[in-house]
Design a protein around this motif. Sequence first.
Motif, mmCIF file in Angstrom:
data_model
loop_
_atom_site.group_PDB
_atom_site.id
_atom_site.type_symbol
_atom_site.label_atom_id
_atom_site.label_comp_id
_atom_site.label_asym_id
_atom_site.label_seq_id
_atom_site.Cartn_x
_atom_site.Cartn_y
_atom_site.Cartn_z
ATOM 1 N N GLU A 1 25.106 -49.239 -103.038
ATOM 2 C CA GLU A 1 25.584 -47.865 -103.162
ATOM 3 C C GLU A 1 26.048 -47.593 -104.599
ATOM 4 O OE1 GLU A 1 29.139 -46.535 -100.926
ATOM 5 O OE2 GLU A 1 27.652 -45.595 -99.642
ATOM 6 N N CYS A 2 26.744 -48.563 -105.199
ATOM 7 C CA CYS A 2 27.243 -48.409 -106.573
ATOM 8 C C CYS A 2 26.117 -48.515 -107.593
ATOM 9 C CB CYS A 2 28.290 -49.469 -106.886
ATOM 10 S SG CYS A 2 29.801 -49.267 -105.957
ATOM 11 N N LYS A 3 25.097 -49.275 -107.255
ATOM 12 C CA LYS A 3 24.029 -49.575 -108.192
ATOM 13 C C LYS A 3 23.077 -48.395 -108.428
ATOM 14 C CE LYS A 3 20.799 -53.255 -109.235
ATOM 15 N NZ LYS A 3 20.123 -54.431 -108.771
ATOM 16 N N THR A 4 23.033 -47.441 -107.520
ATOM 17 C CA THR A 4 22.098 -46.334 -107.692
ATOM 18 C C THR A 4 22.430 -45.570 -108.970
ATOM 19 O OG1 THR A 4 23.460 -44.893 -106.314
ATOM 20 C CG2 THR A 4 21.632 -46.024 -105.231
ATOM 21 N N ASN A 5 21.406 -45.288 -109.738
ATOM 22 C CA ASN A 5 21.621 -44.587 -110.996
ATOM 23 C C ASN A 5 21.678 -43.075 -110.759
ATOM 24 O OD1 ASN A 5 18.973 -43.611 -110.837
ATOM 25 N ND2 ASN A 5 18.160 -45.364 -111.959
ATOM 26 N N PRO A 6 22.174 -42.331 -111.726
ATOM 27 C CA PRO A 6 22.340 -40.881 -111.554
ATOM 28 C C PRO A 6 21.020 -40.153 -111.241
ATOM 29 C CG PRO A 6 23.496 -41.634 -113.513
ATOM 30 C CD PRO A 6 22.714 -42.793 -112.985
ATOM 31 N N GLU A 7 19.930 -40.597 -111.878
ATOM 32 C CA GLU A 7 18.638 -39.961 -111.617
ATOM 33 C C GLU A 7 18.222 -40.168 -110.162
ATOM 34 O OE1 GLU A 7 16.085 -41.798 -114.440
ATOM 35 O OE2 GLU A 7 17.014 -40.810 -116.150
ATOM 36 N N GLU A 8 18.420 -41.390 -109.679
ATOM 37 C CA GLU A 8 18.068 -41.699 -108.290
ATOM 38 C C GLU A 8 18.947 -40.896 -107.332
ATOM 39 O OE1 GLU A 8 17.868 -45.640 -105.431
ATOM 40 O OE2 GLU A 8 17.839 -45.909 -107.605
ATOM 41 N N GLU A 9 20.225 -40.776 -107.666
ATOM 42 C CA GLU A 9 21.154 -40.006 -106.837
ATOM 43 C C GLU A 9 20.735 -38.537 -106.811
ATOM 44 O OE1 GLU A 9 24.064 -39.354 -104.219
ATOM 45 O OE2 GLU A 9 23.565 -41.331 -105.015
ATOM 46 N N ALA A 10 20.364 -37.993 -107.955
ATOM 47 C CA ALA A 10 19.915 -36.602 -108.024
ATOM 48 C C ALA A 10 18.643 -36.406 -107.202
ATOM 49 C CB ALA A 10 19.677 -36.197 -109.480
ATOM 50 N N MET A 11 17.746 -37.381 -107.281
ATOM 51 C CA MET A 11 16.507 -37.312 -106.504
ATOM 52 C C MET A 11 16.803 -37.356 -105.005
ATOM 53 S SD MET A 11 13.433 -36.797 -106.737
ATOM 54 C CE MET A 11 11.969 -37.417 -107.448
ATOM 55 N N ASN A 12 17.741 -38.207 -104.618
ATOM 56 C CA ASN A 12 18.128 -38.290 -103.207
ATOM 57 C C ASN A 12 18.723 -36.971 -102.723
ATOM 58 O OD1 ASN A 12 17.267 -40.931 -103.026
ATOM 59 N ND2 ASN A 12 19.308 -41.802 -103.323
ATOM 60 N N GLN A 13 19.575 -36.364 -103.552
ATOM 61 C CA GLN A 13 20.169 -35.079 -103.188
ATOM 62 C C GLN A 13 19.111 -33.989 -103.091
ATOM 63 O OE1 GLN A 13 23.244 -34.400 -106.084
ATOM 64 N NE2 GLN A 13 24.723 -35.703 -105.011
ATOM 65 N N LEU A 14 18.163 -34.003 -104.033
ATOM 66 C CA LEU A 14 17.079 -33.025 -104.016
ATOM 67 C C LEU A 14 16.224 -33.183 -102.763
ATOM 68 C CD1 LEU A 14 15.624 -30.750 -105.486
ATOM 69 C CD2 LEU A 14 14.276 -32.489 -106.684
ATOM 70 N N THR A 15 15.912 -34.414 -102.437
ATOM 71 C CA THR A 15 15.118 -34.691 -101.234
ATOM 72 C C THR A 15 15.852 -34.207 -99.994
ATOM 73 O OG1 THR A 15 14.192 -36.638 -102.327
ATOM 74 C CG2 THR A 15 13.976 -36.537 -99.934
ATOM 75 N N GLU A 16 17.155 -34.426 -99.970
ATOM 76 C CA GLU A 16 17.964 -33.967 -98.834
ATOM 77 C C GLU A 16 17.953 -32.443 -98.743
ATOM 78 O OE1 GLU A 16 22.604 -34.189 -97.651
ATOM 79 O OE2 GLU A 16 21.708 -36.068 -98.376
ATOM 80 N N ARG A 17 18.065 -31.776 -99.875
ATOM 81 C CA ARG A 17 18.038 -30.301 -99.897
ATOM 82 C C ARG A 17 16.684 -29.766 -99.421
ATOM 83 N NH1 ARG A 17 23.008 -27.754 -101.106
ATOM 84 N NH2 ARG A 17 24.109 -29.190 -102.453
ATOM 85 N N VAL A 18 15.618 -30.403 -99.873
ATOM 86 C CA VAL A 18 14.272 -29.992 -99.450
ATOM 87 C C VAL A 18 14.150 -30.127 -97.939
ATOM 88 C CG1 VAL A 18 11.822 -30.607 -99.554
ATOM 89 C CG2 VAL A 18 13.147 -30.443 -101.658
ATOM 90 N N ALA A 19 14.650 -31.221 -97.399
ATOM 91 C CA ALA A 19 14.600 -31.430 -95.955
ATOM 92 C C ALA A 19 15.404 -30.354 -95.225
ATOM 93 C CB ALA A 19 15.120 -32.816 -95.599
ATOM 94 N N GLN A 20 16.560 -29.985 -95.772
ATOM 95 C CA GLN A 20 17.374 -28.930 -95.169
ATOM 96 C C GLN A 20 16.643 -27.588 -95.191
ATOM 97 O OE1 GLN A 20 20.954 -29.094 -97.512
ATOM 98 N NE2 GLN A 20 21.892 -30.689 -96.229
#
Length: 181
Positions: free
Chosen positions: A124-143
């Motif tokens: 969880e700590c190791k994820t980089n900011p770009e990966e975190e942003a991508m995860n959030q974007l993917t979550e938003r797209v799914a929503q």
Amino acid sequence: MAQWMEMTILLTGMHENTVTNLYPPNLFPIEARHYLANWIEEQRWDDFSLENTEQEARAKALLGQILQLLQVVSQQNVSNIVEKMKLMQTCRSLVDKPALEFAVMMKNILWKERLIIKEYKYKECKTNPEEEAMNQLTERVAQVQALRKRINSMQEEYNWDKQNFEIKKGEDSCLRYRYFV
């Protein structure tokens, strides 16, 4: 209990074999871990090892306590007959287990849980900011996709209801026309 609370979150994403290896169904199933979480985490299991036979008396006492607790839980707190039978089966299988082996098994289960929790927190700590942003974007797209699907479904329901209403309205006006003619 804090450790068990974290584990319950992580267990949902674990493979069935991993869970089965962690909580052996024939020795100490996950149901027993769940119902006795507080008591288990309050005990000191780290001192036990198979070579340390001086701990045998303490291990016997803990095994006796856990058998007693499992019986109480199965009789009082469990409304599901399947879980009740599973806990009683666990009691029967633990009665024959050498106390020191049982204590070491509990030590290992708790150690493996701590390791799993650490690994999860590290990832969880190791994820980089770009990966975190991508995860959030993917979550938003799914929503958004879920909302579109819901809107389309509601639109179809509306169209269906409107069509049925117009058909009924047409039938009612035909009936009124016949009545007056």
